[in-house]
Design a protein around this motif. Structure first.
Motif, PDB file in Angstrom:
ATOM      1  N   LEU A 478     -59.187  57.750  49.976  1.00 50.85           N
ATOM      2  CA  LEU A 478     -60.314  58.087  50.840  1.00 50.85           C
ATOM      3  C   LEU A 478     -60.499  57.022  51.925  1.00 50.85           C
ATOM      4  N   ILE A 479     -60.382  55.762  51.541  1.00 54.26           N
ATOM      5  CA  ILE A 479     -60.511  54.677  52.524  1.00 54.26           C
ATOM      6  C   ILE A 479     -59.399  54.767  53.562  1.00 54.26           C
ATOM      7  N   TYR A 480     -58.197  55.115  53.113  1.00 56.08           N
ATOM      8  CA  TYR A 480     -57.073  55.243  54.045  1.00 56.08           C
ATOM      9  C   TYR A 480     -57.311  56.378  55.046  1.00 56.08           C
ATOM     10  N   ARG A 481     -57.786  57.520  54.543  1.00 49.94           N
ATOM     11  CA  ARG A 481     -58.026  58.660  55.439  1.00 49.94           C
ATOM     12  C   ARG A 481     -59.174  58.382  56.404  1.00 49.94           C
ATOM     13  N   THR A 482     -60.146  57.598  55.954  1.00 53.71           N
ATOM     14  CA  THR A 482     -61.328  57.353  56.781  1.00 53.71           C
ATOM     15  C   THR A 482     -61.115  56.228  57.784  1.00 53.71           C
ATOM     16  N   PHE A 483     -60.487  55.140  57.332  1.00 58.83           N
ATOM     17  CA  PHE A 483     -60.387  53.937  58.169  1.00 58.83           C
ATOM     18  C   PHE A 483     -58.955  53.554  58.520  1.00 58.83           C
ATOM     19  N   ASP A 484     -57.987  54.338  58.047  1.00 60.15           N
ATOM     20  CA  ASP A 484     -56.575  54.043  58.310  1.00 60.15           C
ATOM     21  C   ASP A 484     -56.201  52.651  57.790  1.00 60.15           C
ATOM     22  N   LEU A 485     -56.690  52.336  56.586  1.00 65.94           N
ATOM     23  CA  LEU A 485     -56.400  51.059  55.939  1.00 65.94           C
ATOM     24  C   LEU A 485     -55.604  51.307  54.666  1.00 65.94           C
ATOM     25  N   SER A 486     -54.575  50.526  54.468  1.00 68.42           N
ATOM     26  CA  SER A 486     -53.789  50.626  53.241  1.00 68.42           C
ATOM     27  C   SER A 486     -53.274  49.246  52.873  1.00 68.42           C
ATOM     28  N   PHE A 487     -52.722  49.114  51.675  1.00 73.61           N
ATOM     29  CA  PHE A 487     -52.106  47.843  51.298  1.00 73.61           C
ATOM     30  C   PHE A 487     -50.701  48.103  50.779  1.00 73.61           C
ATOM     31  N   GLY A 488     -49.876  47.061  50.846  1.00 72.21           N
ATOM     32  CA  GLY A 488     -48.473  47.193  50.491  1.00 72.21           C
ATOM     33  C   GLY A 488     -48.185  46.789  49.062  1.00 72.21           C
ATOM     34  N   ASN A 489     -46.896  46.612  48.795  1.00 72.14           N
ATOM     35  CA  ASN A 489     -46.454  46.286  47.437  1.00 72.14           C
ATOM     36  C   ASN A 489     -46.988  44.941  46.964  1.00 72.14           C
ATOM     37  N   ARG A 490     -47.132  43.980  47.903  1.00 70.78           N
ATOM     38  CA  ARG A 490     -47.604  42.656  47.503  1.00 70.78           C
ATOM     39  C   ARG A 490     -48.982  42.740  46.854  1.00 70.78           C
ATOM     40  N   VAL A 491     -49.908  43.449  47.506  1.00 67.90           N
ATOM     41  CA  VAL A 491     -51.269  43.551  46.979  1.00 67.90           C
ATOM     42  C   VAL A 491     -51.286  44.372  45.692  1.00 67.90           C
ATOM     43  N   TRP A 492     -50.484  45.431  45.629  1.00 66.50           N
ATOM     44  CA  TRP A 492     -50.469  46.234  44.406  1.00 66.50           C
ATOM     45  C   TRP A 492     -49.939  45.421  43.227  1.00 66.50           C
ATOM     46  N   ASN A 493     -48.925  44.604  43.450  1.00 62.55           N
ATOM     47  CA  ASN A 493     -48.415  43.738  42.380  1.00 62.55           C
ATOM     48  C   ASN A 493     -49.476  42.734  41.939  1.00 62.55           C
ATOM     49  N   GLN A 494     -50.285  42.272  42.887  1.00 65.78           N
ATOM     50  CA  GLN A 494     -51.377  41.367  42.527  1.00 65.78           C
ATOM     51  C   GLN A 494     -52.403  42.076  41.639  1.00 65.78           C
ATOM     52  N   ILE A 495     -52.686  43.338  41.949  1.00 66.80           N
ATOM     53  CA  ILE A 495     -53.634  44.107  41.134  1.00 66.80           C
ATOM     54  C   ILE A 495     -53.108  44.269  39.712  1.00 66.80           C
ATOM     55  N   ILE A 496     -51.820  44.590  39.583  1.00 67.73           N
ATOM     56  CA  ILE A 496     -51.208  44.800  38.268  1.00 67.73           C
ATOM     57  C   ILE A 496     -51.286  43.533  37.418  1.00 67.73           C
ATOM     58  N   THR A 497     -51.213  42.362  38.060  1.00 67.37           N
ATOM     59  CA  THR A 497     -51.284  41.095  37.324  1.00 67.37           C
ATOM     60  C   THR A 497     -52.722  40.663  37.083  1.00 67.37           C
ATOM     61  N   PHE A 498     -53.566  40.807  38.083  1.00 64.18           N
ATOM     62  CA  PHE A 498     -54.932  40.291  38.011  1.00 64.18           C
ATOM     63  C   PHE A 498     -55.759  40.990  36.934  1.00 64.18           C
ATOM     64  N   VAL A 499     -55.675  42.315  36.869  1.00 62.13           N
ATOM     65  CA  VAL A 499     -56.563  43.083  35.991  1.00 62.13           C
ATOM     66  C   VAL A 499     -56.414  42.695  34.519  1.00 62.13           C
ATOM     67  N   PRO A 500     -55.201  42.689  33.939  1.00 56.23           N
ATOM     68  CA  PRO A 500     -55.117  42.352  32.506  1.00 56.23           C
ATOM     69  C   PRO A 500     -55.557  40.926  32.191  1.00 56.23           C
ATOM     70  N   VAL A 501     -55.296  39.974  33.086  1.00 58.51           N
ATOM     71  CA  VAL A 501     -55.733  38.598  32.825  1.00 58.51           C
ATOM     72  C   VAL A 501     -57.255  38.513  32.903  1.00 58.51           C
ATOM     73  N   PHE A 502     -57.851  39.210  33.863  1.00 58.26           N
ATOM     74  CA  PHE A 502     -59.309  39.226  33.979  1.00 58.26           C
ATOM     75  C   PHE A 502     -59.937  39.818  32.718  1.00 58.26           C
ATOM     76  N   VAL A 503     -59.339  40.891  32.206  1.00 62.07           N
ATOM     77  CA  VAL A 503     -59.853  41.514  30.979  1.00 62.07           C
ATOM     78  C   VAL A 503     -59.698  40.558  29.800  1.00 62.07           C
ATOM     79  N   ALA A 504     -58.564  39.847  29.729  1.00 62.46           N
ATOM     80  CA  ALA A 504     -58.344  38.885  28.644  1.00 62.46           C
ATOM     81  C   ALA A 504     -59.344  37.736  28.712  1.00 62.46           C
ATOM     82  N   CYS A 505     -59.873  37.471  29.905  1.00 56.70           N
ATOM     83  CA  CYS A 505     -60.885  36.416  30.064  1.00 56.70           C
ATOM     84  C   CYS A 505     -62.278  36.885  29.659  1.00 56.70           C
ATOM     85  N   GLY A 506     -62.398  38.143  29.242  1.00 52.13           N
ATOM     86  CA  GLY A 506     -63.685  38.651  28.778  1.00 52.13           C
ATOM     87  C   GLY A 506     -64.335  39.648  29.705  1.00 52.13           C
ATOM     88  N   GLY A 507     -63.678  40.005  30.793  1.00 56.62           N
ATOM     89  CA  GLY A 507     -64.236  40.963  31.729  1.00 56.62           C
ATOM     90  C   GLY A 507     -63.777  42.375  31.429  1.00 56.62           C
TER      91      GLY A 507
END
Length: 567
Positions: A478-507
């Protein structure tokens, strides 16, 4: 954000051009003395020489002299003004190829001509045709004579400069040449002159600090560090209590979870926000908490390239100007088990993408290629032990943590930096709380910390499921269609790493995605004021609430509300 004050850095090229123009104008004015017939009495060598080259003498009155002097004066002043404009353009990252600055300099040139003509015309009052012709001949002849005189003068100055340089170089004795070879006269014990010989500088002479590090760790095996048996959740909780009890610093659990998960995701973190919220202290005291000492370097406004961090070779002293930053990096090539936290304070007081450019690029490579060029070594030079080929390795146990304030004295951090880093915002001061019991630091090695990260990432319960990804992609699309904003593989790889560590920290996964959506994605919409932006933001907010509920994405809601209020 650009600062209020702009430093104009002198450029040798622009200085040389201005100097040449001013020198030529002075030469032309002085040449008038050789052409004024009223100065000569009888025949002399100058009068004879001018007659040979068919340059007429002029009986110059005071008006002709005014024309010559004013013309030379305004030529010199015009050159200085245009040079100042050139330096001003460079200080703003522009040059005369930019249409605005070209127009400014061209207008300055035209104004200089107009003022010169006007002043010369006033100098000829009361105006007569004879005085006009006389002044014009005197002016033209003076500048014609000035050309060969000026060329000879430049040659003489060049020869004197070369001679002075040779004298200075010859005066420096007893130091072998790093760039090549240098002849030295050695006296023996009896005072007799020894044979001349050539030699290349030693590494101890060029890199004394790095060689002292080599000597310190010579024949030493890196000490193993026994890490504390602790989970990421307990690590965050105890670190929070440690900061409160020992340092009087109070942070929310979510901020510390973002910090730890950010370290798992990227080796570059940016802590930005209000001054006095503890950004620098958080980075420094994490090292203290895990039994290490952090490195702290205040960034200077004059930093423009990597030499500010890594140093440079000084041709005059014939040694490398080693920085504490370089020494710290080099030392940790001998300490692979320690966690190396390097804090760059006020990272945006200069442009990060200028002085940190090499690191931003290199840290995108595989870790075995993490090395940055220090200098080009001459043939036959034996460098310090861990400076192979003139490169220093960036140890994988190293994290660069930059603190950034947002005020008129700083620059805006660009997307190039944000995309590679994990940026954490500090926009509020947390309330104090009581800590019961004694909280002590722990011991944590790089391997131990990395193992905790790896364990969290490999845990299926902490990772994003297909349903999680589908829901998040619905918002992102929806953000891409509205504002023509997207992210590449670098940011997606960061998401894949960040989320499980954040959850392991209690979030929770929603809290992690909330942080990443706001800091990696929606912040790019700030500063846009098109008519569709406000309705688009409201639509995105509604989509998030439909997907995750009304109170799941707190940080994203706060950012969206802030942007909507400004529209």
């Amino acid at each position: 954000m650009k600062g209020k004050k702009t430093t104009l850095k002198l450029k040798p090229k622009s200085f040389a051009i201005s100097f040449v123009i001013i020198l030529f104008a002075i030469t032309a004015a002085v040449s008038g003395f050789f052409l004024d017939s009223s100065i000569y009495k009888g025949q002399n060598i100058f009068k004879s020489l001018l007659s040979v080259i068919h340059i007429p003498l002029v009986n110059a009155d005071y008006r002709a002299w005014f024309v010559l002097c004013f013309t030379s004066l305004f030529i010199g002043l015009g050159a200085l003004v245009i040079n100042f404009e050139y330096l001003k353009a460079l200080s703003q990252g522009k040059n005369f190829n930019d249409n605005r600055w070209f127009a400014i300099s061209f207008i300055t040139f035209l104004v200089t001509i107009v003022i010169t003509v006007q002043v010369d015309a006033l100098s000829l009052l009361p105006y007569t045709m004879d005085s006009f012709i006389n002044a014009l001949i005197f002016l033209g002849s003076s500048y014609l004579v000035a050309i060969p005189v000026f060329i000879v003068l430049l040659v003489v100055l060049a020869l004197l400069s070369a001679f002075g340089y040779f004298i200075i170089r010859s005066a420096i004795k007893g130091r072998p040449s790093f760039a090549g070879f240098n002849d030295d006269d050695d006296d023996d014990d009896s005072g007799e002159k020894g044979a001349e010989k050539s030699m290349v500088q030693t590494r101890e002479e060029v890199f004394p600090t790095l060689c002292s590090v080599d000597e310190k760790f010579e024949n030493k095996t890196p000490a193993n560090i026994k890490s504390a048996s602790i989970t990421l959740n307990d690590l965050v909780t105890q670190f929070r209590l440690f900061l409160a009890q020992k340092e009087g610093l109070y942070f929310s659990l979510d901020k510390l979870r973002q910090f730890i998960a950010g370290m798992a995701t990227s080796h570059l973190l940016i802590l930005e926000g209000l001054s006095g919220t503890g950004k620098s202290s958080l980075a420094r005291y994490f090292s203290t908490f895990i039994g290490e000492d952090s490195f702290f370097e205040p960034v200077q406004a004059s930093w423009h390239d990597r030499t500010s961090l890594l140093g440079f070779y000084n041709d005059f002293t014939r040694r490398y100007s080693e920085t504490e930053f370089l020494k710290r990096l080099y030392e940790f090539t001998y300490r692979p088990h320690d966690v190396n936290i390097m804090v760059l304070d006020e990272v945006n007081i200069s442009r990060v993408e200028y002085y940190f450019a090499d690191f931003l690029s290199i840290m995108e490579y595989p870790r075995d290629l993490w090395k940055v060029k220090v200098m080009q070594l001459p043939f036959g030079f034996l460098p310090p032990a861990h400076l192979e080929g003139g490169f220093v390795k960036i140890p994988e146990n190293t994290w660069f943590i930059g603190t950034a304030n947002k005020d008129d004295s700083t620059y805006t951090i660009t997307d190039k930096v944000y995309d590679r880093a994990i940026a954490i915002s500090f926009n509020s001061i947390n309330r104090p709380f009581e800590v019961e019991g004694e909280i002590s630091p722990i011991k944590m090695s790089y391997e131990g910390l990395n193992a905790l990260f790896r364990k969290a990432i490999d845990n299926p319960a902490f990772r994003l499921t297909d349903k999680d990804i589908e829901q998040f992609n619905g918002v992102v699309d929806l953000i891409y269609r509205t504002f023509d904003l997207s992210f590449g593989n670098r940011v997606w790889n960061q998401i894949i790493t960040f989320v499980p560590v954040f959850v392991a920290c209690g979030g929770t996964k929603e809290q992690a995605l909330d942080f990443l959506l706001a800091r990696k994605y929606l912040y790019k919409i700030q500063g846009r004021f098109e008519s569709f932006v406000k309705p688009g933001l409201l639509t995105v907010k509604e989509k998030i609430h439909q997907t995750y509920g009304d109170n799941a994405f707190v940080e994203t809601d706060a950012l969206l509300d802030s942007m909507i209020r400004k529209l």
